[in-house]
Enzyme design. Structure first.
Site, PDB file in Angstrom:
ATOM      1  N   GLU A   2      10.982 -35.139  99.702  1.00  0.00           N
ATOM      2  CA  GLU A   2      11.918 -34.846  98.613  1.00  0.00           C
ATOM      3  C   GLU A   2      12.917 -35.969  98.360  1.00  0.00           C
ATOM      4  OE1 GLU A   2      13.592 -30.975  99.439  1.00  0.00           O
ATOM      5  OE2 GLU A   2      11.817 -29.973  98.659  1.00  0.00           O
TER       6      GLU A   2
ATOM      7  N   GLU B 284       5.103 -26.940  99.444  1.00  0.00           N
ATOM      8  CA  GLU B 284       5.919 -25.984 100.201  1.00  0.00           C
ATOM      9  C   GLU B 284       6.194 -24.759  99.332  1.00  0.00           C
ATOM     10  OE1 GLU B 284       9.685 -27.510 101.566  1.00  0.00           O
ATOM     11  OE2 GLU B 284       8.820 -29.422 102.151  1.00  0.00           O
TER      12      GLU B 284
HETATM   13  C1  GAL Z   1      12.600 -28.081 101.226  1.00  0.00           C
HETATM   14  C2  GAL Z   1      12.463 -29.141 102.306  1.00  0.00           C
HETATM   15  C3  GAL Z   1      12.005 -28.551 103.614  1.00  0.00           C
HETATM   16  C4  GAL Z   1      12.790 -27.318 103.947  1.00  0.00           C
HETATM   17  C5  GAL Z   1      12.688 -26.345 102.804  1.00  0.00           C
HETATM   18  C6  GAL Z   1      13.384 -25.045 103.052  1.00  0.00           C
HETATM   19  O1  GAL Z   1      13.380 -28.495 100.165  1.00  0.00           O
HETATM   20  O2  GAL Z   1      11.544 -30.122 101.903  1.00  0.00           O
HETATM   21  O3  GAL Z   1      12.127 -29.512 104.622  1.00  0.00           O
HETATM   22  O4  GAL Z   1      14.114 -27.670 104.167  1.00  0.00           O
HETATM   23  O5  GAL Z   1      13.234 -26.924 101.660  1.00  0.00           O
HETATM   24  O6  GAL Z   1      13.272 -24.195 101.941  1.00  0.00           O
END
Ligand code: GAL
Length: 674
Positions: free
Chosen positions: A154, A309
């Protein structure tokens, strides 16, 4: 190579796995493997935040634990997306090389802490990243488990340190060549801000220039370019040491600090992290909003993207950590695939025991067993995705597109006026997107650098800045038979944020058959209305509310279809159409309610004879499709808590889901037809 052959012979299913937090718990690691297999997980993302375990002291590398885990995953037929660790650096690194720490816009340097906050210009940081990336590449380039590289995490934010100031000046010199050109482009005679040399330029700051729009805009462009350059540096380190696997980096939802299209040029696959806020509003609205992001990610490269994710349970950093109602985890996963993702991945596989994310949802929670509601739904989803392996060959085809441009947004939202209480760009683009989707069409979301030629309808809401030759592209598009839908507050400024002279929307007044003369900004809560013009050719019959911005236009050939109902401009055009060449150009004069968009787009779609994926889509249902050769895969998803009656065609083969004339609450039907 086995690791590449394997890539998309199935949908990737898994998520971020952080075994470095559990090295002292061998039983946990063993359990994780068994549970992952049970859940049909076939890939994990490793090493995103592992730097301090990989290089605990400068130049001392410990890769054996990672190698051991990658080996064991491979033995279990689980593949690896291997990350470079630059998203969070070890403490020793910041201590020894303090200039890698970011400087804020108020010129204060950060202490060590948090993550995603290094300076992208720092030669020291670049060098340390190069070394560790090369070592990772040397160690894992031939490992059959490693199917892809995940660059950093990110990317985001900005740094105002002296190194970045120098780099910014160099970037500007390269762009403008001489200071007079920059002074003109930024209109610095205003308030006597003329620069005598590039050396006087400072990045925007609350202690200095905050309101010089040209500076702000170029600074944002520079930050994007510098971030992309840093990412490219990371990629080269992997490539130079022999890694051949495809490369991705994970983007975020509607992230406005970077122009992602520039980063996308360097990666093989776009991926993104999706954390919608479910169960707060009508879930179908959240689904449309999420769908627009999926489509934006897909449209950047016009090929399958990856869902990198998503949260299997409650997202702990949101204001309220709502759990997902039964079925929603599967539905949200299927939605990504329906919009063109070839993966479904979660953050996180195992819930961390301490730290900021200890209450963030995970596939395996602190309890650690398989008898949880979330684990069961994760398992069910995994099985379903396994059965849908053939879908990876298909693509989303969209007959229409929404033009949504980040650089234009930067300029528009930075400008003073016409509404400093909110212009609602995202919301306005979403209204067009939603109208297409509710009418059963797949939609691409493109920017001004992309070509409009492949589409039948282009919606270009609030296209404030014209850049990348968009006037010419849209003119040709309509001339050749395309349908263009533009709105108020379009074609106002050029690429450096100087207002166009001679009438707006700049250079498209002939295509639209009108000129915008004035724009009225409404107070919060103030409304006007659209009334149908009697006998209008689209047979629009209802009236609609509009708010925020009302454009008063002078017609130069366009025909009014609707008109304002109130205020002194009662009777002025509110929606117009103009035939130009072989196509049509519509102009929406004000920020109208979603139902207007739905009804109006429905008429335009019908006029263009574009076939929806499914007819008569009930409220709360989202429909999408992917195509491979002569096979179409259709996804019909219920985003309500009730069973909904949906009519499906006869000539179909249902691949998944129970259909008895209705689709159950938070459930999906996937069918195939030739
Ligand atoms: C994302 C990040 C992850 C984790 C996740 C939690 O933005 O890439 O490492 O923190 O959020 O929702």
């Amino acid at each position: 190579m086995d690791n590449q052959k394997h890539l998309f012979d199935r949908l990737i299913y898994g998520g971020d796995y952080n075994p470095e937090q559990w090295i002292d718990y061998p039983d946990i690691l063993k359990q994780d493997l068994a549970l992952m297999k049970k859940a049909h997980i076939n890939a994990v993302t490793l090493g995103v935040f592992s730097w301090s375990k990989l290089e605990p002291q400068e130049g001392v590398f410990h890769f054996e634990w990672l190698k051991e885990i990658v080996d064991r995953l491979y033995e279990h037929d689980i593949r690896v997306i291997l990350a470079t660790p630059s998203g969070a650096r070890p403490r020793w690194l910041a201590e020894k090389y303090p200039q890698i720490l970011r400087v804020r816009e108020d010129r204060a340097r950060h202490l060590y802490g948090e993550r995603h906050n290094h300076c992208y210009t720092s030669p020291d940081y670049r060098e340390k990243v190069r070394i560790i990336n090369q070592k990772l590449s040397e160690t894992f380039k031939d490992h059959p488990a490693v199917i892809m590289w995940h660059i950093s995490n990110e990317y985001g934010g900005e740094c105002h340190c002296p190194l970045c100031q120098t780099a910014f000046r160099k970037w500007l010199k390269n762009k403008y060549q001489n200071i007079d050109a920059l002074n003109h482009a930024w209109w610095t005679t205003f308030w006597s801000h003329t620069y005598n040399s590039f050396e006087q330029i400072e990045s925007p700051s609350s202690l200095g220039d905050e309101g010089l729009h040209g500076l702000n805009l170029d600074w944002k462009r520079f930050v994007t370019d510098q971030t992309a350059d840093f990412m490219h540096h990371e990629i080269l380190a992997l490539r130079e040491s022999g890694a051949l696997q495809p490369i991705t980096t994970n983007f975020m939802y509607d992230y406005t600090c970077l122009n992602y299209y520039k980063l996308a040029e360097y990666v093989d696959f776009v991926s993104w992290d999706n954390y919608p806020i479910w169960h707060r509003h009508q879930d179908i609205l959240t689904a449309y909003d999420t769908g627009m992001q999926h489509d934006l990610m897909r449209s950047m490269k016009h090929k399958p993207f990856l869902l990198m994710e998503s949260c299997p349970a409650a997202t702990n950093w949101q204001a309220v950590s709502k759990i997902k109602k039964p079925g929603l985890l599967t539905n949200a996963s299927i939605q990504a695939v329906a919009h063109g993702s070839n993966s479904v991945q979660f953050f996180q596989i195992r819930q961390c025991r301490g730290g900021f994310e200890k209450f963030h949802g995970a596939v395996i929670d602190h309890y650690g067993g398989e008898d949880t509601r979330v684990f069961r739904e994760v398992t069910k989803t995994g099985l379903l995705l396994e059965q849908l392996s053939e879908i990876t060959e298909s693509q989303v085809e969209a007959p229409v597109a929404v033009l949504y441009d980040m650089e234009s947004r930067w300029a528009m939202e930075n400008a003073k006026g016409p509404r400093n209480e909110g212009l609602f760009y995202h919301e306005t683009a979403l209204k067009s997107y939603q109208a297409f989707r509710r009418n059963g069409l797949n939609v691409d979301v493109i920017n001004m650098e992309q070509s409009p030629d492949a589409y039948q309808i282009i919606a270009a809401p609030m296209l404030y800045m014209f850049r990348a030759g968009i006037e010419e592209k849209l003119k040709r598009f309509v001339q050749n038979g395309g349908t263009l839908i533009m709105t108020y507050w379009s074609g106002i400024v050029n690429e450096t944020d100087l207002c166009h002279l001679g009438g707006t929307p700049h250079d498209l007044t002939d295509v639209l058959g009108l000129r915008s003369e004035e724009i009225d900004a409404l107070y919060n809560g103030e409304v006007n209305h659209f009334l149908p013009v009697e006998g209008n050719e689209l047979q629009l019959l209802k009236s609609y509310t509009c708010r925020h911005l009302c454009d008063l236009v002078q017609l130069k050939g366009a025909v009014p279809l609707m008109e304002y109902a109130d205020d002194f401009y009662k009777g002025y055009p509110a929606l117009t159409v103009h035939k130009y060449g072989n196509g049509y150009a519509y102009y929406i004069c004000a920020d109208a309610e979603p139902d207007f968009y739905y009804d109006f787009y429905q008429r335009v779609i019908t006029t263009r004879q574009i076939r929806p994926i499914l007819d008569n889509i009930p409220e709360g249902i989202e429909v999408s499709s992917r195509i491979h050769k002569d096979t179409e895969y259709v996804f019909v998803q219920n985003y309500t808590g009730d069973a909904v009656a949906v009519g499906l065609p006869d000539d179909i083969t249902i691949l998944s889901g129970n259909y008895d004339g209705t689709i159950s609450a938070y459930a999906s039907i996937i069918f195939q037809r030739k």
